[in-house]
Design a protein around this motif. Structure first.
Motif, PDB file in Angstrom:
ATOM      1  N   ARG A 174       0.829  -1.203   0.000  1.00  0.00           N
ATOM      2  CA  ARG A 174       0.000   0.000   0.000  1.00  0.00           C
ATOM      3  C   ARG A 174       0.860   1.249   0.000  1.00  0.00           C
ATOM      4  N   ASP A 175       0.504   2.208  -0.822  1.00  0.00           N
ATOM      5  CA  ASP A 175       1.209   3.488  -0.817  1.00  0.00           C
ATOM      6  C   ASP A 175       0.628   4.342   0.290  1.00  0.00           C
ATOM      7  N   LEU A 176       1.413   4.596   1.325  1.00  0.00           N
ATOM      8  CA  LEU A 176       0.915   5.329   2.481  1.00  0.00           C
ATOM      9  C   LEU A 176       1.357   6.779   2.460  1.00  0.00           C
ATOM     10  N   ARG A 177       1.517   7.345   1.274  1.00  0.00           N
ATOM     11  CA  ARG A 177       1.840   8.767   1.207  1.00  0.00           C
ATOM     12  C   ARG A 177       0.737   9.582   1.846  1.00  0.00           C
ATOM     13  N   LYS A 178       1.098  10.669   2.464  1.00  0.00           N
ATOM     14  CA  LYS A 178       0.123  11.520   3.140  1.00  0.00           C
ATOM     15  C   LYS A 178       0.039  12.869   2.454  1.00  0.00           C
ATOM     16  N   ASP A 179      -1.117  13.488   2.595  1.00  0.00           N
ATOM     17  CA  ASP A 179      -1.287  14.811   2.022  1.00  0.00           C
ATOM     18  C   ASP A 179      -0.722  15.851   2.976  1.00  0.00           C
ATOM     19  N   LYS A 180      -0.873  17.118   2.628  1.00  0.00           N
ATOM     20  CA  LYS A 180      -0.280  18.174   3.430  1.00  0.00           C
ATOM     21  C   LYS A 180      -0.882  18.282   4.819  1.00  0.00           C
ATOM     22  N   ASN A 181      -2.080  17.692   5.012  1.00  0.00           N
ATOM     23  CA  ASN A 181      -2.714  17.714   6.328  1.00  0.00           C
ATOM     24  C   ASN A 181      -2.382  16.486   7.161  1.00  0.00           C
ATOM     25  N   GLY A 182      -1.511  15.620   6.618  1.00  0.00           N
ATOM     26  CA  GLY A 182      -1.098  14.447   7.359  1.00  0.00           C
ATOM     27  C   GLY A 182      -2.024  13.263   7.233  1.00  0.00           C
ATOM     28  N   LYS A 183      -3.061  13.363   6.384  1.00  0.00           N
ATOM     29  CA  LYS A 183      -3.991  12.257   6.205  1.00  0.00           C
ATOM     30  C   LYS A 183      -3.520  11.361   5.067  1.00  0.00           C
ATOM     31  N   ARG A 184      -3.821  10.066   5.218  1.00  0.00           N
ATOM     32  CA  ARG A 184      -3.445   9.127   4.169  1.00  0.00           C
ATOM     33  C   ARG A 184      -4.268   9.390   2.918  1.00  0.00           C
ATOM     34  N   LYS A 185      -3.612   9.300   1.770  1.00  0.00           N
ATOM     35  CA  LYS A 185      -4.325   9.491   0.515  1.00  0.00           C
ATOM     36  C   LYS A 185      -4.989   8.181   0.111  1.00  0.00           C
ATOM     37  N   SER A 186      -6.249   8.264  -0.263  1.00  0.00           N
ATOM     38  CA  SER A 186      -6.949   7.079  -0.721  1.00  0.00           C
ATOM     39  C   SER A 186      -6.371   6.622  -2.056  1.00  0.00           C
ATOM     40  N   GLN A 187      -6.227   5.287  -2.203  1.00  0.00           N
ATOM     41  CA  GLN A 187      -5.693   4.737  -3.438  1.00  0.00           C
ATOM     42  C   GLN A 187      -6.792   4.183  -4.336  1.00  0.00           C
ATOM     43  N   LYS A 188      -8.053   4.441  -4.002  1.00  0.00           N
ATOM     44  CA  LYS A 188      -9.148   3.957  -4.826  1.00  0.00           C
ATOM     45  C   LYS A 188      -9.205   4.711  -6.153  1.00  0.00           C
ATOM     46  N   VAL A 189      -9.661   4.001  -7.181  1.00  0.00           N
ATOM     47  CA  VAL A 189      -9.839   4.610  -8.490  1.00  0.00           C
ATOM     48  C   VAL A 189     -11.199   5.304  -8.512  1.00  0.00           C
ATOM     49  N   ILE A 190     -11.185   6.614  -8.581  1.00  0.00           N
ATOM     50  CA  ILE A 190     -12.428   7.383  -8.583  1.00  0.00           C
ATOM     51  C   ILE A 190     -12.752   7.769 -10.020  1.00  0.00           C
ATOM     52  N   ASP A 191     -13.637   7.008 -10.662  1.00  0.00           N
ATOM     53  CA  ASP A 191     -14.028   7.300 -12.029  1.00  0.00           C
ATOM     54  C   ASP A 191     -15.537   7.528 -12.086  1.00  0.00           C
ATOM     55  N   ARG A 192     -16.065   7.735 -13.288  1.00  0.00           N
ATOM     56  CA  ARG A 192     -17.482   8.030 -13.453  1.00  0.00           C
ATOM     57  C   ARG A 192     -18.367   6.902 -12.922  1.00  0.00           C
ATOM     58  N   ASP A 193     -18.026   5.650 -13.240  1.00  0.00           N
ATOM     59  CA  ASP A 193     -18.842   4.519 -12.803  1.00  0.00           C
ATOM     60  C   ASP A 193     -18.874   4.423 -11.280  1.00  0.00           C
ATOM     61  N   TRP A 194     -17.733   4.647 -10.642  1.00  0.00           N
ATOM     62  CA  TRP A 194     -17.666   4.579  -9.180  1.00  0.00           C
ATOM     63  C   TRP A 194     -18.534   5.669  -8.567  1.00  0.00           C
ATOM     64  N   ILE A 195     -18.472   6.878  -9.115  1.00  0.00           N
ATOM     65  CA  ILE A 195     -19.275   7.993  -8.604  1.00  0.00           C
ATOM     66  C   ILE A 195     -20.764   7.709  -8.766  1.00  0.00           C
ATOM     67  N   LEU A 196     -21.161   7.147  -9.909  1.00  0.00           N
ATOM     68  CA  LEU A 196     -22.570   6.836 -10.138  1.00  0.00           C
ATOM     69  C   LEU A 196     -23.066   5.775  -9.158  1.00  0.00           C
ATOM     70  N   ARG A 197     -22.234   4.765  -8.892  1.00  0.00           N
ATOM     71  CA  ARG A 197     -22.636   3.720  -7.941  1.00  0.00           C
ATOM     72  C   ARG A 197     -22.784   4.289  -6.535  1.00  0.00           C
ATOM     73  N   LYS A 198     -21.860   5.169  -6.168  1.00  0.00           N
ATOM     74  CA  LYS A 198     -21.928   5.754  -4.828  1.00  0.00           C
ATOM     75  C   LYS A 198     -23.150   6.650  -4.689  1.00  0.00           C
ATOM     76  N   LYS A 199     -23.475   7.443  -5.723  1.00  0.00           N
ATOM     77  CA  LYS A 199     -24.652   8.296  -5.665  1.00  0.00           C
ATOM     78  C   LYS A 199     -25.922   7.463  -5.564  1.00  0.00           C
ATOM     79  N   GLU A 200     -25.972   6.328  -6.272  1.00  0.00           N
ATOM     80  CA  GLU A 200     -27.137   5.453  -6.209  1.00  0.00           C
ATOM     81  C   GLU A 200     -27.282   4.847  -4.811  1.00  0.00           C
ATOM     82  N   LEU A 201     -26.146   4.513  -4.185  1.00  0.00           N
ATOM     83  CA  LEU A 201     -26.192   3.992  -2.830  1.00  0.00           C
ATOM     84  C   LEU A 201     -26.715   5.041  -1.860  1.00  0.00           C
ATOM     85  N   TYR A 202     -26.286   6.296  -2.045  1.00  0.00           N
ATOM     86  CA  TYR A 202     -26.810   7.387  -1.221  1.00  0.00           C
ATOM     87  C   TYR A 202     -28.322   7.496  -1.387  1.00  0.00           C
TER      88      TYR A 202
END
Length: 287
Positions: free
Chosen positions: A236-264
């Motif tokens: 796992r790439d545990l690089r952190k952002d400027k706020n010290g939080k781990r960066k998510s390594q998930k692929v955020i594409d159109r299909d993923w966003i549509l599935r998440k909105k439908e779940l909401y």
């Protein structure tokens, strides 16, 4: 059996100051993160798909932050008002519920795609009163029966916990099986006093799309102070952002966003943006 490193009094006894101190402790944060990542490995959800998870004993949201970073939607239950107050102050993304899990859950059947719990299950072995319905077997039965109903079929529930004896493991496992769960116990680093971790891996139905075979425990490298290198954490790439939080390594594409909105939408969440041709489109950099 050695004393667990994250063992603490039941969280209901935490005052506001103690809850904040516990949450800010960097060692607690790291231990909680390590065990949450391992629980997610055992949960074995389909990659890059949104899921609605239940965090049992969510406390101040340390595990919930990992769920946020991994792209999951979640709800958390905890018995300690002070810990939930800290979670609200930290603006965690999950929905929070004040709940004695030994009384069972009131969620609609099939609400969750999975469940995790870190360092909580052993507290159900404490009798609240001398009344028979407050005995550990009764509390465990209510807990597992209502949890089984709240999980969709198929799915998994993963519990990291600290049993004090093999008899406790047997009691918990047998009651979970009577409630309809399959699965069993996974022990990581069984020969290490400090690194040893016990997980209860439970299945509803087909076991999350996999055969109902209990995963193997880890038995790899143990470094100083009992710290361990979890297998997937190595990659796992545990690089952190400027706020010290781990960066998510998930692929955020159109299909993923549509599935998440439908779940909401299925959850009844209001103000979910409408889908359009611009959904998921990458913005051009502004110079």
């Amino acid at each position: 059996m050695s004393r667990p490193e994250l063992q603490a009094p039941p969280e209901i006894y935490y005052g506001d100051a103690e809850a904040k101190k516990y949450t800010k402790n960097t060692r607690n944060q790291q231990i909680q993160a390590d065990m949450t990542y391992r629980a997610l490995e055992l949960l074995n959800l389909p990659p890059d798909e949104p899921a609605f998870l239940l965090d049992i004993g969510c406390g101040s949201g340390l595990s919930g932050e990992i769920l946020d970073e991994e792209g999951y939607i979640w709800a958390g239950v905890d018995i300690a008002p002070s810990m939930l107050e800290v979670a609200l102050e930290r603006e965690v993304e999950g929905d929070l519920f004040l709940q004695d899990i030994g009384q069972g859950f009131g969620f609609r059947p099939g609400s969750f795609d999975g469940a995790i719990s870190i360092s909580v299950l052993q507290w159900l072995l404490n009798a609240e009163t001398s009344h028979p319905t407050s005995s550990p077997p009764h509390r465990l039965h209510r807990f597992f029966t209502t949890l089984h109903s709240a999980l969709r079929n198929p799915s998994r529930a993963i519990f990291q916990f600290y049993p004090s004896s093999d008899d406790q493991i047997q009691l918990i496992t047998s009651i979970a099986q009577k409630a309809g769960f399959g699965g069993g116990v996974v022990i990581d680093y069984p020969n290490s006093n400090k690194a040893r971790k016990v997980f209860l891996c439970l299945y509803v139905g087909g076991g999350g799309g996999q055969q109902q075979q209990v995963p193997q425990g880890l038995d790899g490298d143990v470094v100083e102070d009992g710290k361990v290198r979890f297998e997937k954490r190595r990659a796992r790439d545990l690089r952190k952002d400027k706020n010290g939080k781990r960066k998510s390594q998930k692929v955020i594409d159109r299909d993923w966003i549509l599935r998440k909105k439908e779940l909401y939408r299925k959850r009844g969440k209001e103000s979910v943006p409408r889908d359009s041709k611009f959904t998921g489109r990458k913005r051009k950099p502004v110079f």
